[in-house]
Design a protein around this motif. Sequence first.
Motif, mmCIF file in Angstrom:
data_model
loop_
_atom_site.group_PDB
_atom_site.id
_atom_site.type_symbol
_atom_site.label_atom_id
_atom_site.label_comp_id
_atom_site.label_asym_id
_atom_site.label_seq_id
_atom_site.Cartn_x
_atom_site.Cartn_y
_atom_site.Cartn_z
ATOM 1 N N GLU A 186 -2.792 68.964 -19.430
ATOM 2 C CA GLU A 186 -3.314 67.594 -19.508
ATOM 3 C C GLU A 186 -4.024 67.343 -18.185
ATOM 4 O O GLU A 186 -3.461 67.580 -17.114
ATOM 5 C CB GLU A 186 -2.167 66.597 -19.703
ATOM 6 N N ILE A 187 -5.283 66.880 -18.247
ATOM 7 C CA ILE A 187 -6.078 66.683 -17.033
ATOM 8 C C ILE A 187 -6.373 65.200 -16.867
ATOM 9 O O ILE A 187 -6.864 64.558 -17.800
ATOM 10 C CB ILE A 187 -7.381 67.507 -17.106
ATOM 11 N N LYS A 188 -6.092 64.685 -15.676
ATOM 12 C CA LYS A 188 -6.283 63.261 -15.402
ATOM 13 C C LYS A 188 -7.062 63.074 -14.105
ATOM 14 O O LYS A 188 -6.807 63.745 -13.113
ATOM 15 C CB LYS A 188 -4.923 62.545 -15.264
ATOM 16 N N ASN A 189 -8.004 62.122 -14.152
ATOM 17 C CA ASN A 189 -8.779 61.774 -12.965
ATOM 18 C C ASN A 189 -8.780 60.254 -12.841
ATOM 19 O O ASN A 189 -9.704 59.582 -13.296
ATOM 20 C CB ASN A 189 -10.200 62.337 -13.079
ATOM 21 N N HIS A 190 -7.714 59.714 -12.265
ATOM 22 C CA HIS A 190 -7.534 58.267 -12.124
ATOM 23 C C HIS A 190 -7.382 57.907 -10.649
ATOM 24 O O HIS A 190 -6.986 58.741 -9.835
ATOM 25 C CB HIS A 190 -6.270 57.799 -12.870
ATOM 26 N N LYS A 191 -7.660 56.655 -10.339
ATOM 27 C CA LYS A 191 -7.453 56.183 -8.969
ATOM 28 C C LYS A 191 -5.967 56.030 -8.677
ATOM 29 O O LYS A 191 -5.514 56.301 -7.583
ATOM 30 C CB LYS A 191 -8.157 54.851 -8.742
ATOM 31 N N THR A 192 -5.207 55.554 -9.654
ATOM 32 C CA THR A 192 -3.770 55.363 -9.458
ATOM 33 C C THR A 192 -3.013 56.524 -10.083
ATOM 34 O O THR A 192 -3.340 56.990 -11.171
ATOM 35 C CB THR A 192 -3.296 54.045 -10.099
ATOM 36 N N LEU A 193 -2.001 56.961 -9.375
ATOM 37 C CA LEU A 193 -1.203 58.095 -9.811
ATOM 38 C C LEU A 193 -0.097 57.604 -10.745
ATOM 39 O O LEU A 193 0.735 56.802 -10.361
ATOM 40 C CB LEU A 193 -0.599 58.788 -8.578
ATOM 41 N N LYS A 194 -0.109 58.089 -11.989
ATOM 42 C CA LYS A 194 0.904 57.740 -12.992
ATOM 43 C C LYS A 194 1.526 59.019 -13.537
ATOM 44 O O LYS A 194 1.555 59.259 -14.740
ATOM 45 C CB LYS A 194 0.263 56.941 -14.127
ATOM 46 N N LEU A 195 2.014 59.823 -12.624
ATOM 47 C CA LEU A 195 2.496 61.155 -12.980
ATOM 48 C C LEU A 195 3.604 61.156 -14.034
ATOM 49 O O LEU A 195 3.518 61.943 -14.985
ATOM 50 C CB LEU A 195 2.948 61.884 -11.711
ATOM 51 N N ARG A 243 4.496 77.309 -24.587
ATOM 52 C CA ARG A 243 3.573 76.885 -23.529
ATOM 53 C C ARG A 243 4.086 75.601 -22.880
ATOM 54 O O ARG A 243 3.901 74.516 -23.403
ATOM 55 C CB ARG A 243 2.188 76.689 -24.116
ATOM 56 N N PRO A 244 4.715 75.734 -21.716
ATOM 57 C CA PRO A 244 5.247 74.553 -21.044
ATOM 58 C C PRO A 244 4.132 73.618 -20.558
ATOM 59 O O PRO A 244 2.989 74.036 -20.384
ATOM 60 C CB PRO A 244 6.027 75.139 -19.863
ATOM 61 N N PRO A 245 4.455 72.346 -20.323
ATOM 62 C CA PRO A 245 3.446 71.369 -19.926
ATOM 63 C C PRO A 245 3.023 71.505 -18.461
ATOM 64 O O PRO A 245 3.815 71.908 -17.610
ATOM 65 C CB PRO A 245 4.138 70.035 -20.158
ATOM 66 N N MET A 246 1.760 71.165 -18.216
ATOM 67 C CA MET A 246 1.234 71.108 -16.859
ATOM 68 C C MET A 246 0.254 69.944 -16.793
ATOM 69 O O MET A 246 -0.579 69.782 -17.686
ATOM 70 C CB MET A 246 0.494 72.399 -16.490
ATOM 71 N N VAL A 247 0.379 69.130 -15.750
ATOM 72 C CA VAL A 247 -0.560 68.034 -15.532
ATOM 73 C C VAL A 247 -1.435 68.422 -14.344
ATOM 74 O O VAL A 247 -0.928 68.723 -13.262
ATOM 75 C CB VAL A 247 0.165 66.705 -15.237
ATOM 76 N N VAL A 248 -2.739 68.434 -14.555
ATOM 77 C CA VAL A 248 -3.699 68.679 -13.487
ATOM 78 C C VAL A 248 -4.358 67.343 -13.200
ATOM 79 O O VAL A 248 -4.821 66.671 -14.123
ATOM 80 C CB VAL A 248 -4.750 69.737 -13.907
ATOM 81 N N PHE A 249 -4.388 66.961 -11.927
ATOM 82 C CA PHE A 249 -4.920 65.646 -11.599
ATOM 83 C C PHE A 249 -5.661 65.687 -10.272
ATOM 84 O O PHE A 249 -5.424 66.556 -9.435
ATOM 85 C CB PHE A 249 -3.809 64.596 -11.562
ATOM 86 N N ALA A 250 -6.572 64.742 -10.109
ATOM 87 C CA ALA A 250 -7.326 64.619 -8.872
ATOM 88 C C ALA A 250 -6.650 63.564 -8.011
ATOM 89 O O ALA A 250 -6.316 62.476 -8.482
ATOM 90 C CB ALA A 250 -8.762 64.227 -9.168
ATOM 91 N N LEU A 251 -6.449 63.883 -6.752
ATOM 92 C CA LEU A 251 -5.873 62.947 -5.795
ATOM 93 C C LEU A 251 -6.707 63.061 -4.530
ATOM 94 O O LEU A 251 -6.730 64.115 -3.906
ATOM 95 C CB LEU A 251 -4.410 63.293 -5.520
ATOM 96 N N ASP A 252 -7.398 61.966 -4.200
ATOM 97 C CA ASP A 252 -8.373 61.963 -3.108
ATOM 98 C C ASP A 252 -9.424 63.030 -3.422
ATOM 99 O O ASP A 252 -10.086 62.959 -4.432
ATOM 100 C CB ASP A 252 -7.701 62.163 -1.755
ATOM 101 N N ALA A 271 -1.719 70.219 -9.351
ATOM 102 C CA ALA A 271 -1.058 70.459 -10.629
ATOM 103 C C ALA A 271 0.429 70.193 -10.482
ATOM 104 O O ALA A 271 1.017 70.461 -9.438
ATOM 105 C CB ALA A 271 -1.287 71.893 -11.092
ATOM 106 N N ALA A 272 1.021 69.673 -11.545
ATOM 107 C CA ALA A 272 2.470 69.443 -11.597
ATOM 108 C C ALA A 272 3.007 70.124 -12.845
ATOM 109 O O ALA A 272 2.401 70.046 -13.911
ATOM 110 C CB ALA A 272 2.762 67.945 -11.644
ATOM 111 N N LEU A 273 4.118 70.821 -12.682
ATOM 112 C CA LEU A 273 4.748 71.479 -13.813
ATOM 113 C C LEU A 273 6.250 71.456 -13.601
ATOM 114 O O LEU A 273 6.719 71.265 -12.477
ATOM 115 C CB LEU A 273 4.239 72.905 -13.998
ATOM 116 N N PRO A 274 7.037 71.636 -14.659
ATOM 117 C CA PRO A 274 8.487 71.630 -14.506
ATOM 118 C C PRO A 274 8.939 72.723 -13.541
ATOM 119 O O PRO A 274 8.431 73.850 -13.575
ATOM 120 C CB PRO A 274 9.004 71.906 -15.918
ATOM 121 N N PHE A 275 9.898 72.371 -12.693
ATOM 122 C CA PHE A 275 10.362 73.313 -11.674
ATOM 123 C C PHE A 275 10.904 74.619 -12.268
ATOM 124 O O PHE A 275 10.579 75.693 -11.750
ATOM 125 C CB PHE A 275 11.409 72.638 -10.778
ATOM 126 N N PRO A 276 11.697 74.599 -13.346
ATOM 127 C CA PRO A 276 12.174 75.878 -13.922
ATOM 128 C C PRO A 276 11.014 76.789 -14.349
ATOM 129 O O PRO A 276 11.099 78.010 -14.217
ATOM 130 C CB PRO A 276 13.010 75.457 -15.123
#
Length: 172
Positions: A55-64, A79-88, A93-98
């Motif tokens: 899931e790719i997000k490009n927002h000003k506010t972070l709603k992780l 296929r585990p989830p991954m969020v790719v986002f722009a910050l500054d 990318a964020a994904l589950p730690f396991p």
Amino acid sequence: MSESSEKGKDLEEEVAKLLRKKLGVQVARDKRSGAGSHQKNDLVDWFEAFPFSVEIKNHKTLKLPEWFRKTKHSASLRRPPMVVFALDDDVLAALPFPDLVDLVAENKQLRAEVASLRAPVVPAGLPEAAASKVSSGAASCRNGHLIPAGATKCLGKKCPYSSGYKAKKEKK
């Protein structure tokens, strides 16, 4: 198309291009992402070569947490989830730690396997001196001088096993 959706589309294209370039996976931006398709991911990976549901997000506010919940619902068991986002100015990318730990463990295992494949193979039953020459890949003449690859004779001028060796004549 609004400026915000254009911004999201640009980030999706950038991520897809990076995955294609660095990993060689055939991914593309899904033009219908979230539009009633069974796969609500932002990237289409027909051959499932990339191991994550993205899931790719490009927002000003972070709603992780919100984005992660949405990605978790569209992810499959394989296929585990991954969020790719722009910050500054960074793309993160964020994904589950396991899943991250599994990825690092698999990488470590593959590196160990490659290292074992690169290690020289010494045939059993060879003396230690011969084993060291086999493991280094160097050949030697009967006097123990090293012979370069491709050469058949020793290069030492004073070695009796060289092509240019001339025995000294004895004086009478």
